[in-house]
Design an enzyme around this catalytic site. Structure first.
Site, short mmCIF file in Angstrom:
data_model
loop_
_atom_site.label_atom_id
_atom_site.label_comp_id
_atom_site.label_asym_id
_atom_site.label_seq_id
_atom_site.Cartn_x
_atom_site.Cartn_y
_atom_site.Cartn_z
N GLU A 8 12.59 -2.07 11.40
CA GLU A 8 11.94 -1.10 10.22
C GLU A 8 10.91 -0.40 11.31
O GLU A 8 9.79 -0.99 11.66
CB GLU A 8 11.25 -1.88 9.03
CG GLU A 8 11.08 -1.13 7.87
CD GLU A 8 10.45 -2.00 6.80
OE1 GLU A 8 9.91 -2.78 6.92
OE2 GLU A 8 10.80 -1.29 5.44
N GLU B 6 14.51 -4.51 -9.58
CA GLU B 6 13.19 -4.01 -10.42
C GLU B 6 14.09 -2.70 -11.18
O GLU B 6 14.75 -1.99 -10.51
CB GLU B 6 12.33 -3.34 -9.81
CG GLU B 6 11.47 -4.88 -9.26
CD GLU B 6 10.15 -4.62 -8.57
OE1 GLU B 6 9.93 -3.43 -8.13
OE2 GLU B 6 9.35 -5.54 -8.48
N GLU C 284 11.19 -7.78 -3.10
CA GLU C 284 11.26 -6.59 -2.82
C GLU C 284 10.79 -6.21 -1.29
O GLU C 284 9.68 -6.03 -1.10
CB GLU C 284 10.84 -5.36 -3.86
CG GLU C 284 11.23 -5.57 -5.32
CD GLU C 284 12.85 -4.98 -5.50
OE1 GLU C 284 13.32 -4.21 -4.37
OE2 GLU C 284 13.48 -5.19 -6.32
N TRP D 64 0.90 -1.31 -0.09
CA TRP D 64 0.04 -0.04 -0.05
C TRP D 64 0.84 1.25 0.03
O TRP D 64 0.41 2.38 -0.28
CB TRP D 64 -0.83 0.16 1.32
CG TRP D 64 -0.27 -0.44 2.54
CD1 TRP D 64 -0.07 -1.40 2.99
CD2 TRP D 64 0.66 0.59 3.01
NE1 TRP D 64 0.70 -1.43 4.13
CE2 TRP D 64 1.11 -0.02 4.19
CE3 TRP D 64 1.10 1.93 3.10
CZ2 TRP D 64 1.89 0.45 5.32
CZ3 TRP D 64 1.69 2.58 4.07
CH2 TRP D 64 2.49 1.74 5.13
N ASN D 65 2.23 1.21 0.32
CA ASN D 65 2.76 2.65 0.41
C ASN D 65 3.26 3.34 -0.82
O ASN D 65 3.30 4.48 -0.54
CB ASN D 65 4.29 2.12 1.36
CG ASN D 65 5.31 1.35 0.66
OD1 ASN D 65 4.83 0.59 -0.22
ND2 ASN D 65 6.42 1.62 1.32
N CYS E 229 10.24 2.01 2.10
CA CYS E 229 11.03 1.01 2.24
C CYS E 229 12.40 1.30 2.41
O CYS E 229 13.26 0.64 3.01
CB CYS E 229 11.07 -0.39 1.50
SG CYS E 229 10.92 0.26 -0.40
P1 NAP Z 1 2.83 -7.12 3.58
O1 NAP Z 1 1.89 -7.05 4.82
O2 NAP Z 1 4.13 -8.00 3.34
O3 NAP Z 1 1.73 -7.06 2.49
C1 NAP Z 1 2.38 -6.77 1.05
C2 NAP Z 1 1.14 -7.31 0.33
O4 NAP Z 1 1.25 -8.90 0.16
C3 NAP Z 1 -0.02 -7.12 0.42
O5 NAP Z 1 -1.09 -7.16 -0.97
C4 NAP Z 1 -0.64 -8.11 1.34
O6 NAP Z 1 -2.21 -8.36 1.33
C5 NAP Z 1 0.05 -9.51 0.48
N1 NAP Z 1 0.03 -10.60 1.37
C6 NAP Z 1 0.00 -10.78 2.69
N2 NAP Z 1 0.28 -12.10 3.03
C7 NAP Z 1 0.11 -12.91 2.01
C8 NAP Z 1 -0.23 -14.02 1.55
N3 NAP Z 1 0.03 -14.92 2.67
N4 NAP Z 1 -0.21 -14.30 0.51
C9 NAP Z 1 -0.16 -13.54 -0.71
N5 NAP Z 1 -0.28 -12.29 -0.41
C10 NAP Z 1 -0.14 -11.70 0.97
O7 NAP Z 1 3.59 -5.64 3.55
P2 NAP Z 1 2.86 -4.16 3.49
O8 NAP Z 1 2.61 -3.82 4.93
O9 NAP Z 1 1.74 -4.09 2.61
O10 NAP Z 1 4.01 -3.23 2.68
C11 NAP Z 1 5.11 -2.76 3.86
C12 NAP Z 1 6.28 -3.43 3.46
O11 NAP Z 1 6.82 -3.55 2.13
C13 NAP Z 1 7.37 -2.93 4.35
O12 NAP Z 1 8.30 -3.97 4.95
C14 NAP Z 1 8.11 -2.12 3.30
O13 NAP Z 1 9.63 -1.70 3.55
C15 NAP Z 1 8.01 -3.07 2.03
N6 NAP Z 1 8.14 -2.53 0.84
C16 NAP Z 1 9.38 -2.76 0.36
C17 NAP Z 1 9.72 -2.27 -0.97
C18 NAP Z 1 10.99 -2.47 -1.94
O14 NAP Z 1 10.99 -2.13 -3.04
N7 NAP Z 1 11.85 -3.31 -1.30
C19 NAP Z 1 8.90 -1.16 -1.66
C20 NAP Z 1 7.88 -0.72 -0.74
C21 NAP Z 1 7.30 -1.55 0.26
P3 NAP Z 1 -2.87 -8.09 2.56
O15 NAP Z 1 -2.68 -6.84 3.06
O16 NAP Z 1 -4.22 -8.50 2.26
O17 NAP Z 1 -2.33 -9.07 3.63
#
Ligand code: NAP
Length: 482
Positions: free
Chosen positions: A384, A461, A251, A152-153, A285
């Site tokens: 984080e 990416e 990522e 979502w970020n 991130c």
């Molecule tokens: P998240 O909780 O891991 O969720 C990311 C996505 O994965 C959401 O669409 C989530 O859906 C889905 N998801 C969760 N459990 C799943 C499962 N068992 N099977 C399939 N999909 C699943 O992360 P977030 O809170 O949305 O995002 C923040 C994180 O992203 C931070 O740690 C940030 O550092 C990282 N990030 C990394 C980058 C990079 O380029 N390295 C860029 C941006 C963000 P639900 O919400 O429905 O569970």
């Protein structure tokens, strides 16, 4: 702007009308008001989407790069024409200030433009053979159906950063966006539709993460999972992908250090430290999570930093002067508070805290906060935070600060501020991170590789590296008569 109910399952070129009992509410994190409800899909809809993507794959992959490029080019142009409206939708569901949302929408379009161009440059290789009886060639071919899962970020640019290279390479996609921000995903899919994307090439399934994820992971037609999100979910996807030996690109989370050396330009370093920490309210991130400042400049640095921080305005992202919008949800507020409480209990000093929040702000707001006297024992120096707290530690020695910066399982981005070119190169080489910003905190651009090492991810990416992830390299060995 939206009806009470918005269709959000796009499968084989159709917006599915599923039962209205099965919906999910989308909230504005600044006001806590419900914006709309979206369809809630699961295994069945994911299966249909995979089938559609699989069916569309042969004809999409057989198009020339130039033909695929034209649709991507058209999509980026449509995004730019509609950027104000798209930015407003992004702010409504995600909270970031409108100016930041607009930058993100432009960046989403930039990824499409870059890969529209890159679609034409999918080169193979002619290998010099060790025998005159053979000729050897390597051809790139799209990997197949890709499952893309996004957070979502950055609800727009994280989608095009994956979909643009996948589509340019000739892959077809099933996208599962975050339930917090499905509206930006819907808008991007509508743009692909308008741009003339053939049926089944891009599919969207919102809903139950576990069900959708399980189907994407278990279905043998899906050849690759590309994911942006937390390290924990990334590890789960990696484990489960092994069962059908899918390719993965991850990522994941970061814990970025910023090191400010004694020869840094203090004006630049303080500006960019604030930009890096407080952009998207610390929910990035690659945002600075640990700030190391040389002891000789600590005093002037923190004076300038706190003075500049005092000008930051917290508010609804739709208001013109807002610098920090709300956090995404109450869980995020609790995590930030827990990091702050833990740091204070272990001896941190609050050297700056934003004005008390206006009573009229009903959403998930948090004041920008700067801490000194922090230590490695604190949560904030080990995890984080994903919120607007900036912990500062001092250092006196280059080698020691590099060790401190590397002392984490994460390895996404790191930053250094120095005017000494030799030091910049020496330190960059020793930092165990996928990205190093030297006097720069905005390294995410379409033409360069973006990605972490260690537990921050696998794969890149951006740049030609980004498209490579979606291409298999087939070796054709040809025996010839002399
Ligand atoms: P998240 O909780 O891991 O969720 C990311 C996505 O994965 C959401 O669409 C989530 O859906 C889905 N998801 C969760 N459990 C799943 C499962 N068992 N099977 C399939 N999909 C699943 O992360 P977030 O809170 O949305 O995002 C923040 C994180 O992203 C931070 O740690 C940030 O550092 C990282 N990030 C990394 C980058 C990079 O380029 N390295 C860029 C941006 C963000 P639900 O919400 O429905 O569970």
């Amino acid at each position: 702007m939206f009806e009470q109910y918005t269709k959000s399952l796009y499968v084989n070129g159709e917006w599915l009308d599923v039962s209205l009992e099965n919906t999910e509410k989308v909230y504005n994190p600044a006001t806590l008001e419900c914006i709309t409800e979206v369809s809630f899909g699961g295994a069945k809809e994911t299966q249909l989407a995979i089938q559609a993507a699989n069916h569309a794959f042969p004809s999409w992959s057989e198009l020339t790069g130039r033909e695929r490029s034209q649709i991507l080019y058209q999509a980026q142009s449509l995004i730019r024409k509609d950027q104000e409206r798209l930015a407003k939708i992004l702010t409504l569901e995600q909270g970031k200030p409108l100016t930041e949302a607009l930058v993100e929408i432009q960046s989403a379009a930039d990824f499409l433009l870059w890969y529209a161009e890159e679609a034409n440059r999918s080169y193979g290789e002619w290998l010099p053979s060790s025998t005159s009886a053979k000729r050897m060639i390597v051809i790139p071919q799209p990997i197949g159906v890709v499952g893309a899962i996004t957070p979502w970020n950055f609800p727009s640019s994280m989608i095009t950063r994956k979909l643009a290279p996948a589509l340019a390479a000739g892959c077809t996609v099933v996208l599962k966006p975050s339930p917090e921000t499905p509206l930006s995903a819907i808008e991007i899919i509508k743009i692909f539709e308008k741009a003339g994307m053939p049926k089944g090439v891009v599919n969207l399934v919102t809903g139950d993460a576990e069900e959708i994820g399980k189907e994407l992971l278990e279905n043998k037609k899906v050849k690759m999972i590309t994911f942006t999100g937390s390290t924990n979910v990334g590890k789960y996807l990696m484990r489960e992908s092994a069962k059908t030996v899918k390719k993965i690109a991850l990522e994941l989370g970061g814990h970025a250090p910023m090191i400010v050396f004694e020869d840094a330009d203090l004006n630049k370093a303080t500006d960019l430290a604030l930009a890096s920490k407080f952009r998207n309210n610390g929910q990035t991130c690659i945002c600075t999570n640990r700030l190391f400042v040389h002891e000789k400049i600590y005093k002037p640095f923190t004076e300038i930093l706190t003075e500049k921080a005092s000008k930051l305005i917290v508010g609804d992202g739709l208001e013109e002067n807002t610098d920090l919008g709300p956090l995404i949800n109450q869980e995020a507020v609790k995590k930030v508070q827990a990091h702050l409480d833990d740091a204070i209990n272990k001896g941190a000093h609050v050297i700056y805290k934003g004005e008390p929040l206006n009573d009229q702000l009903k959403g998930h707001f948090y004041q920008p906060t700067i801490l000194s006297n922090v230590s490695d024992r604190m949560l904030i120096m080990n995890e984080e935070t994903f919120g607007p707290i900036l912990p500062i530690q001092t250092f006196s020695n280059e080698m020691t600060v590099i060790e401190q910066a590397n002392h984490t399982d994460y390895g996404l981005a790191a930053y250094i501020f120095t005017e000494n070119a030799s030091r910049a190169i020496r330190v960059s080489e020793q930092l165990e991170y996928g990205i190093v910003g030297v006097n720069d905190v905005f390294p995410a651009v379409p033409e360069a590789p973006f990605g972490g090492i260690k537990q921050s991810g696998i794969g890149k990416e951006g740049g030609h590296y980004g498209m490579d992830e979606f291409l298999e390299k087939k070796f054709i060995s040809i025996g010839i008569d002399s």
